[in-house]
Structure formats: structure tokens, C-alpha cells
Design a protein around this motif. Structure first.
Motif, mmCIF file in Angstrom:
data_model
loop_
_atom_site.group_PDB
_atom_site.id
_atom_site.type_symbol
_atom_site.label_atom_id
_atom_site.label_comp_id
_atom_site.label_asym_id
_atom_site.label_seq_id
_atom_site.Cartn_x
_atom_site.Cartn_y
_atom_site.Cartn_z
ATOM 1 N N THR A 140 -0.737 26.013 28.735
ATOM 2 C CA THR A 140 -0.541 27.383 28.258
ATOM 3 C C THR A 140 0.739 27.571 27.457
ATOM 4 O OG1 THR A 140 0.448 27.988 30.378
ATOM 5 C CG2 THR A 140 -1.905 28.402 30.119
ATOM 6 N N VAL A 141 1.714 26.694 27.637
ATOM 7 C CA VAL A 141 2.966 26.776 26.876
ATOM 8 C C VAL A 141 2.778 26.056 25.561
ATOM 9 C CG1 VAL A 141 5.398 26.105 26.807
ATOM 10 C CG2 VAL A 141 4.409 26.954 28.939
ATOM 11 N N ALA A 142 2.942 26.794 24.451
ATOM 12 C CA ALA A 142 2.796 26.200 23.111
ATOM 13 C C ALA A 142 4.114 25.594 22.670
ATOM 14 C CB ALA A 142 2.336 27.256 22.124
ATOM 15 N N ILE A 143 4.079 24.331 22.269
ATOM 16 C CA ILE A 143 5.288 23.631 21.798
ATOM 17 C C ILE A 143 5.091 23.270 20.326
ATOM 18 C CG2 ILE A 143 6.763 21.619 22.103
ATOM 19 C CD1 ILE A 143 6.849 23.551 24.476
ATOM 20 N N THR B 209 1.797 22.330 30.263
ATOM 21 C CA THR B 209 2.004 21.551 29.050
ATOM 22 C C THR B 209 2.952 20.421 29.413
ATOM 23 O OG1 THR B 209 1.687 23.464 27.617
ATOM 24 C CG2 THR B 209 2.919 21.614 26.693
ATOM 25 N N VAL B 210 2.612 19.188 29.047
ATOM 26 C CA VAL B 210 3.444 18.026 29.372
ATOM 27 C C VAL B 210 4.039 17.492 28.074
ATOM 28 C CG1 VAL B 210 3.497 15.718 30.379
ATOM 29 C CG2 VAL B 210 1.992 17.471 31.362
ATOM 30 N N VAL B 211 5.381 17.396 28.056
ATOM 31 C CA VAL B 211 6.088 16.956 26.862
ATOM 32 C C VAL B 211 6.959 15.748 27.200
ATOM 33 C CG1 VAL B 211 7.681 17.600 25.020
ATOM 34 C CG2 VAL B 211 6.118 19.316 25.967
ATOM 35 N N PRO C 26 10.446 15.742 20.666
ATOM 36 C CA PRO C 26 9.445 15.985 21.707
ATOM 37 C C PRO C 26 8.047 15.553 21.258
ATOM 38 C CG PRO C 26 10.120 18.048 20.697
ATOM 39 C CD PRO C 26 10.988 16.986 20.118
ATOM 40 N N ARG C 27 7.289 15.032 22.228
ATOM 41 C CA ARG C 27 5.917 14.607 21.953
ATOM 42 C C ARG C 27 5.007 15.196 23.031
ATOM 43 N NH1 ARG C 27 2.893 9.588 23.075
ATOM 44 N NH2 ARG C 27 4.688 8.941 24.308
ATOM 45 N N VAL C 28 4.098 16.079 22.624
ATOM 46 C CA VAL C 28 3.196 16.743 23.571
ATOM 47 C C VAL C 28 2.133 15.745 24.018
ATOM 48 C CG1 VAL C 28 1.537 18.611 23.911
ATOM 49 C CG2 VAL C 28 3.596 19.004 22.532
#
Length: 191
Positions: free
Chosen positions: A188-191, A172-174, A181-183
Motif C-alpha cells: 500500500t505504500v507507494a515508493i 511494501t518491501v524495499v 532503493p529497490r522495491v
């Protein structure tokens, strides 16, 4: 190229040459930003546009403060909750990040993989590793060492296989350069 040993991979990185190595999510091609002049060889191997930045794999949560500048508190909380793991945070780059490895806007993507071998390689080299997936641009990410295209393996100085199948799902890139934060990419990591 057959798999190499740990020392061969570390030696190649210290010599500024590219290697193939495992991460917790997929197999990657990497260089040492301390020893390579730029990430250009990674773009050449993959046939990837050079305007797409290459993230760094770090060996410690402390590296966020070494390579990041003006890191917001919410980014620190994300790192605390998800490192080691499949989370890449994009932060403003500190002066410790060579210009050739920064994005055009002066940022750097950092991730601490949940992979002891990758972290041990970075620790032995003495700096994070600039790593992108070990596939030709547009082709699937390699889940297993044997999935890596021979054309990729032919262009690296060393390669190491941990004999583990990976998820194949990128991190996951944030973007952590703004007020919240902006995804940019959901993994696989839920933000």
C-alpha cells in the motif's frame, strides 16, 4: 486456541515460544529474536521454505540504528516518511541481530507497524518481533482472527485478537542495501 490476553502473549514470547498477534496489515505468527534460538518454528508452522527471511516488527524508529548497519540516508528518509506504517526496509544487519535471524547475505527486514498493540507487545518483550503472516504457506493472508487456520492456532503458545479486520495487503518491501532503493514487493505504500 481461544484468544489470550496481553500478558499471556508477552509471557509466551519471553519463553521463546511462538504466538499469533495482529498487525496493521494482517495477523501474524511471531517469536522474540531475543528469546527464541531461531525463526525455524515459524517455518515449521507455515510449511514455508527456510530460505525466505522473516522480517522484524520494531516498536520505534530508533530501532533502525540498533538493528541496521551502514543505513543509507535514503532509507532514513523512507522510514521518516512511512513509519509507523506498511513499509519494510531491508538493511544490512548490525551485530545486534543474531545470525539465525539474518538473511544469507547478512541483511534484516525491519518495519514499524501502525498498530499500538503490536508495538506495545514488542516494547513489553524488550525487543523487535520476528513475524510472518499467520497462514499456511500458499494460503491467503488472514484479514480477521477467525480466518486463521486452526492448524496454525494449534501450534502457537498464545494468540491475541484485536477484533479489527486488516487490509490483508502485505507491506511494501524495499531493499535499502544498494546505492538507491529497490522495491521488491509493492504494497500500500507507494515508493
Amino acid at each position: 486456541m481461544p484468544p489470550s490476553d496481553f500478558e499471556s502473549v508477552v509471557s509466551a514470547l519471553v519463553d521463546g515460544r511462538p504466538v499469533v498477534l495482529p498487525t496493521d496489515t494482517l495477523y501474524g505468527i511471531g517469536v522474540s529474536p531475543l528469546h527464541a534460538a531461531s525463526p525455524s518454528v515459524l517455518y515449521e508452522i507455515k510449511g514455508r521454505p527456510s530460505n525466505k527471511p522473516v522480517a522484524w516488527l520494531v516498536a520505534s524508529k530508533r530501532d533502525l540504528d540498533i538493528y541496521g548497519a551502514d543505513v543509507p540516508e535514503y532509507a532514513r528518509k523512507l522510514v521518516e516518511a512511512h513509519w509507523p506504517g506498511a513499509l519494510t526496509v531491508i538493511v544490512n544487519a548490525s551485530d545486534a541481530v543474531p545470525g539465525a535471524f539474518q538473511s544469507e547475505s547478512g541483511t534484516i527486514g525491519l518495519r514499524m507497524p501502525d498498530d499500538e498493540l503490536t508495538c506495545a507487545i514488542a516494547h513489553a518483550v524488550g525487543c523487535p518481533l520476528a513475524v510472518t503472516s499467520a497462514n499456511l504457506s500458499g494460503n491467503p493472508n488472514p484479514h480477521r482472527f477467525q480466518d486463521i487456520d486452526p492448524a496454525v492456532l494449534a501450534q502457537v503458545a498464545a494468540a491475541i485478537d484485536d477484533e479489527q479486520k486488516k487490509t490483508g495487503i502485505g507491506s511494501t518491501v524495499v531493499d535499502c542495501t544498494g546505492t538507491s532503493p529497490r522495491v521488491l514487493r509493492q504494497g500500500t505504500v507507494a515508493i
